[in-house]
Scaffold this active site. Structure first.
Site, PDB file in Angstrom:
ATOM      1  N   CYS A  74      24.420  18.740  23.851  1.00 51.14           N
ATOM      2  CA  CYS A  74      23.745  18.120  24.183  1.00 51.14           C
ATOM      3  C   CYS A  74      21.332  17.817  24.249  1.00 51.14           C
ATOM      4  O   CYS A  74      21.116  17.717  24.174  1.00 51.14           O
ATOM      5  CB  CYS A  74      23.633  17.907  26.075  1.00 51.14           C
ATOM      6  SG  CYS A  74      23.328  19.202  26.731  1.00 51.14           S
ATOM      7  N   HIS A 112      23.117  20.107  31.740  1.00 51.91           N
ATOM      8  CA  HIS A 112      22.533  18.723  30.935  1.00 51.91           C
ATOM      9  C   HIS A 112      21.232  18.474  30.589  1.00 51.91           C
ATOM     10  O   HIS A 112      20.638  18.699  30.738  1.00 51.91           O
ATOM     11  CB  HIS A 112      23.283  17.092  31.221  1.00 51.91           C
ATOM     12  CG  HIS A 112      23.097  15.859  30.196  1.00 51.91           C
ATOM     13  ND1 HIS A 112      23.575  16.077  29.186  1.00 51.91           N
ATOM     14  CD2 HIS A 112      22.932  15.325  30.471  1.00 51.91           C
ATOM     15  CE1 HIS A 112      24.339  15.328  28.304  1.00 51.91           C
ATOM     16  NE2 HIS A 112      22.858  14.112  29.186  1.00 51.91           N
ATOM     17  N   ASP A 163      19.514   8.320  27.221  1.00 52.71           N
ATOM     18  CA  ASP A 163      20.151   9.456  26.900  1.00 52.71           C
ATOM     19  C   ASP A 163      21.249   9.943  25.595  1.00 52.71           C
ATOM     20  O   ASP A 163      22.402   8.970  25.625  1.00 52.71           O
ATOM     21  CB  ASP A 163      21.930   9.954  28.518  1.00 52.71           C
ATOM     22  CG  ASP A 163      22.483  11.292  28.565  1.00 52.71           C
ATOM     23  OD1 ASP A 163      22.206  12.097  27.197  1.00 52.71           O
ATOM     24  OD2 ASP A 163      22.924  11.599  29.451  1.00 52.71           O
TER      25      ASP A 163
END
Lengths: 644, 316
Positions: free
Chosen positions: A405, A449, A465
């Site tokens: 991520c 994250h 995202d």
């Protein structure tokens, strides 16, 4: 006052002290430097050997240099003699060295007191249920040692242990009362040593490639949440941590300067929830986006991160609420926008070129869509990306195309900034695991994250995202479902069999209850409990009265049990006394010295009508007392029944 | 008795109220923290501060459990003495300078043992005792006998720290017990035999200490007079008895007047005691004449005791 013979320690008491020393120091071996544990172990073995061979204990000229060497070693290792780790190391060292100086009962008392003290130090490292159970057992052993010391050689091991168990059990009511009613003082009394909170994991305020991937391999719980209403959809669960606006080519940083206040416009009704944060030694709260109502001593900073004045270095429980649809800073300060467009002067030329190409004539929304489409088409989501070179973003975007991520967030933000769209990286957690047993959502370090935010005119800061574009599973089902087989995840997260998961849920629910009820019992909970007991508006005086009276009652109860337990009497004698009471009612008093025969004679004179029945009682009593029949009790009872 | 002593007696009933056996009730048992208990308390305070400072919930729990243990320990220490039954026994007479032993019986009617009991009449000479469940224990409390006469048992301190050693519980016992202390004997040559022999008895013709040879032992002879060395030399023969010229048969009157009037009374009594012992050892017939006491001649263990008792209680 006491003679030397009194104080001398008998030889067979010593193994108890060895056991005490071992039980109270052994768990520290897990988090102490190896040399220290080895020295402590060697000293213990030496003491045992000397005892076994019945040899003289070393004199002062050996012990004093030993203490000096031990302290010097600790000083070298920890650079201090105080603080948590060094202090514990000193205690362990003293404990094992004291075993080489066991001459009198006073020495033994020092060992036992040190033992009790050492029990406390284990809680500096862990307050879990297993630690609690282990220490309860250790306390039992130390107490048995104390009994053995004062009962002398006549106290046999089994009875000693049993007696120690009785004493510990009788102490538990006092513990409960004190635990509930003793006025709780929160917070440290003075500045804690610098090493008080080391070893706390969590997000840091910087992000480099690989930093979150490392955190994800940690199965520890970051926080727990209980929602007032139903659980919101998983893809909305973004727990906001530090917002990183500054980029130096490899690392993203928090902007430390002043920020204008956040302007938050809530678009949906707020959802209330209670969060229990584990200590992470940082100031942010990891509130659900977007936080709308905050507890006291908490504020929202300009990047909408809920923050406390002081670092959170103990588990805390907070009530919060969040609005899942919101608008943030639609009219943003130009300096902020400028900061969120900045890139290092050079580096990543391919990325810049791509962004410049995308920007030509396209609105920001189209640029974002292009970037996401790029990720979606060619990229792989993995915890084990290859190493990146000097132009990290270029390497990632055009060569490896494998990442976690933080790679996606960093690459996306760089692309946006190069394309003239203000963008920033947000660190935090995403998702969580719902435990159906206690209705808590558990968020672990493995849920860490990073995502991006872009500023669009009229919309403010919008969350994008990029990871979702590569691996929608990461957002919808969590990390374990998103990664392929063989990725290095904590065991706990990897095991997906149902029964294991159920076991894990149960264990975590128990742990949560323990954390909430026992470890989280703070001044506020104490007030709530007292209010429920009808003692609302408590001050220390009413607490003291409640505490004193309850403890007094307990002591009185225990005294009554301990001192006035009727000695069990022979049933025959009891029946005889019953017969005598019958006689007394008919005005024939019996003097204590009168024998049954004598009494029977007197009854014949004074109450002839009773004589026959009483004679039978006397006969039965004598047979029961001195004779030998199976039925004696029954015969006596029958005889007395006829006396009426 | 001074005011303090009277007050103590009124408040705490340290002295026996005359009933025997004595059962220890709660008014007789006192309790204070021991030195180990103070160390424990100090450790608990430090631990509590640590638990507050580091905000350790389990630390609080541990400290509170240990506080509870301390309270429970106090009650159990108290209980270790409470209800103990003390029965005075007898004590054998001793000579001054020796140690008198007062026998006391401790009865435990509880189903749990009472360990770590300590009885002390004279500081520095404790006796340790344990009483098993539903059993009794006899023990001797040593008291050094310094003066002749009746030696009452001084106040006995019965104390215990069992089970945890954090508290010392104690009770003062003073059962009405006394031990007769004979005077300390002073070795001196026996006086000359009585010039007035009893009819039929032949006076000896020499000093009592004059050795006159051996004769075979007869059943009536005290084993004390057997000459073991001489008997051992002729192993097959009978046991031999030392014979003193005239000594065995002589009549001695050990008279106060025979001792040097210039000496202190106690010394004179000591000399007389020495004479009694010597006369008894020599198997003589002897009597004792003290101011106000006149014991006719006799011999044997009972007679010896009678004489020593008279000497012990003599008030010249």
């Amino acid at each position: 006052m006491s003679t030397p013979a009194h104080e001398a320690l008998d030889r067979h008491a010593t193994p108890w002290l060895f056991a005490t020393a071992l039980a109270t120091t052994a768990p520290h071996f897990m988090h102490q430097p190896l040399w220290l544990s080895s020295v402590a172990g060697a000293l213990l073995l030496w003491a045992v050997w000397l005892w076994w061979k019945d040899q003289r204990l070393p004199g002062r000229w050996i012990l004093i240099p030993l203490v000096g060497a031990g302290s010097a070693g600790i000083l070298l290792e920890f650079h201090t003699l105080f603080g948590r780790d060094a202090g514990v190391a000193m205690l362990v060292m003293f404990m094992t060295m004291k075993l080489l100086e066991l001459k009198s009962r006073r020495d033994a008392m020092v060992v036992v007191t040190l033992g009790y003290f050492l029990l406390l130090t284990h809680y500096l490292y862990s307050q879990s249920i297993p630690t609690g159970i282990w220490l309860l057992a250790a306390m039992w052993l130390v107490t048995a040692t104390l009994i053995r010391l004062h009962g002398g050689p006549s106290s046999r091991p089994r009875e000693t242990l049993r007696y120690a168990g009785v004493l510990c059990l009788q102490a538990i009511p006092f513990m409960l009362v004190l635990f509930l009613l003793f006025p709780r003082i929160s917070g440290p009394l003075w500045g804690l040593p610098s090493d008080a909170f080391t070893g706390k994991t969590g997000l840091s305020d910087t992000m480099t490639p690989g930093s979150i991937a490392q955190l994800v391999q940690n199965g520890d719980i970051a926080f727990r949440v209980r929602f007032d209403g139903p659980l919101p959809p998983r893809q909305k669960l973004y727990w906001r941590g530090p917002v990183m606006e500054q980029f130096d080519g490899t690392t993203w940083h928090l902007y430390k300067g002043r920020q204008p206040a956040a302007q938050l416009e809530s678009l949906s009704p707020p959802i209330g929830y209670e969060t229990t944060l584990e200590a992470h030694n940082q100031r942010w709260l990891l509130a659900l986006d977007a936080p709308v109502a905050l507890p006291a001593e908490t504020y929202l900073n300009g990047t909408m991160t809920a923050t406390r004045q002081n670092a959170i270095n103990e588990r805390i429980r907070l009530r919060l609420s969040a609005s899942l649809d919101y608008r943030l800073n639609t009219s943003e300060d130009p300096t902020v926008l400028r900061r969120n467009l900045a890139l290092p002067a050079s580096g990543n030329p391919q990325t810049r070129a791509l962004a410049t190409q995308w920007r030509a004539g396209n609105p920001p929304e189209a640029v974002i869509a292009k970037a996401l489409a790029l990720f979606n088409a060619e990229f792989t989501y993995t915890l084990q990306p290859p190493l990146l070179g000097q132009h990290g973003i270029d390497d990632f975007l055009f060569r490896s195309k494998r990442g976690f991520c933080e790679h996606y967030a960093a690459a996306f933000v760089t692309l946006m900034r190069a394309a003239g769209i203000p963008a920033r990286v947000v660190g935090g957690y995403q998702g969580g695991e719902f435990n159906p047993l206690d209705q808590y959502l558990v968020v672990r370090q493995s849920d860490a994250h990073a995502w991006a935010e872009v500023w669009l005119a009229g919309k403010g800061w919008v969350r994008i995202d990029p990871t979702a574009a590569v691996s929608p599973n990461r957002i919808e089902t969590g990390i374990a479902g998103a990664l392929g087989f063989g990725e290095p995840l904590p065991m706990l997260i990897q095991l997906r069999a149902d029964w294991i998961r159920t076991l894990r849920y149960r264990w975590e629910a128990i742990n949560n209850a323990w954390n909430q009820g026992v470890l989280g019992y703070d001044p506020q909970r104490q007030r709530e409990l007292l209010a429920r007991l009808g003692l609302s508006d408590t001050d220390w005086r009413s607490l003291a009265i409640a505490l004193g009276s309850t403890c007094g009652l307990l002591v009185a109860g225990l005294m009554a049990w301990a001192l006035y337990k009727q000695p069990e009497r022979d049933p025959v004698v009891r029946l005889w006394h019953k017969a005598l009471r019958h006689l007394a009612r008919t005005k024939v008093d019996c003097a204590p010295w009168e024998t049954p025969m004598e009494l029977a004679r007197r009854v014949r004179e004074q109450r002839p009508e009773l004589a026959e029945a009483f004679q039978r009682v006397v006969d039965a009593y004598l047979v029961a007392r001195y004779g030998n029949t199976d039925q004696h009790l029954k015969i006596l009872r029958d005889a007395i029944a006829q006396l009426r | 008795m001074g005011i303090v002593a009277t007050l103590q007696q009124k408040l705490f009933r340290w002295h026996s109220d005359g009933t025997a056996p004595l059962r220890l009730g709660q008014r007789r048992v006192f309790i204070i923290p021991s030195r180990g208990g103070l160390l424990y308390a100090l450790a608990l305070i430090v631990m509590l501060i640590g638990a507050i400072n580091y905000n350790l919930a389990l630390g609080h729990a541990l400290v509170f459990l240990l506080v509870g243990l301390g309270i429970v320990g106090m009650i159990h220490t108290f209980r270790n003495l409470h209800g103990l039954v003390i029965t005075p026994g007898r004590s054998a007479p001793v000579f001054a300078g020796e140690t008198a032993h007062f026998q006391i019986t401790l009865d435990n009617d509880r189903p749990t043992p009472r360990l770590g009991l300590e009885l002390e009449a004279e500081s520095g000479h404790p006796v340790f005792a344990t009483v098993n469940r539903k059993k009794s224990t006899k023990l001797n409390i040593p008291v050094s006998a310094r003066k002749r006469g009746w030696l009452p048992l001084p106040r006995v301190r019965l104390s215990t720290r069992y089970p945890l050693g954090l508290f010392t519980a104690w009770a003062y016992l003073q059962p009405a017990m006394r031990c007769l202390v004979y005077p300390q004997p002073i070795a001196a040559p026996l006086p000359l035999a009585s010039p007035t022999p009893v009819g039929g008895e032949r006076t000896g013709d020499g000093g009592q200490e004059d050795f006159a040879g051996f004769r075979a032992r007869q059943p009536a002879d005290s084993p004390r007079h057997v000459a073991w060395k001489a008997s051992a030399r002729n192993a097959n023969g009978p046991l031999l008895i030392k014979q003193f010229a005239g000594g065995a048969q002589v009549e001695l009157m050990l008279d106060w007047q025979l001792t040097d009037a210039g000496l202190a009374n106690e010394t004179r009594i000591g000399i007389l005691t020495g004479w009694v012992l010597a006369a008894d050892a020599a198997d003589a017939h002897y009597g004792l004449r003290l101011p106000g006491v006149d014991i006719p001649t006799g011999s044997g263990e009972r007679h010896r005791q009678l004489c020593l008792e008279a000497l012990a209680l003599c008030q010249p």
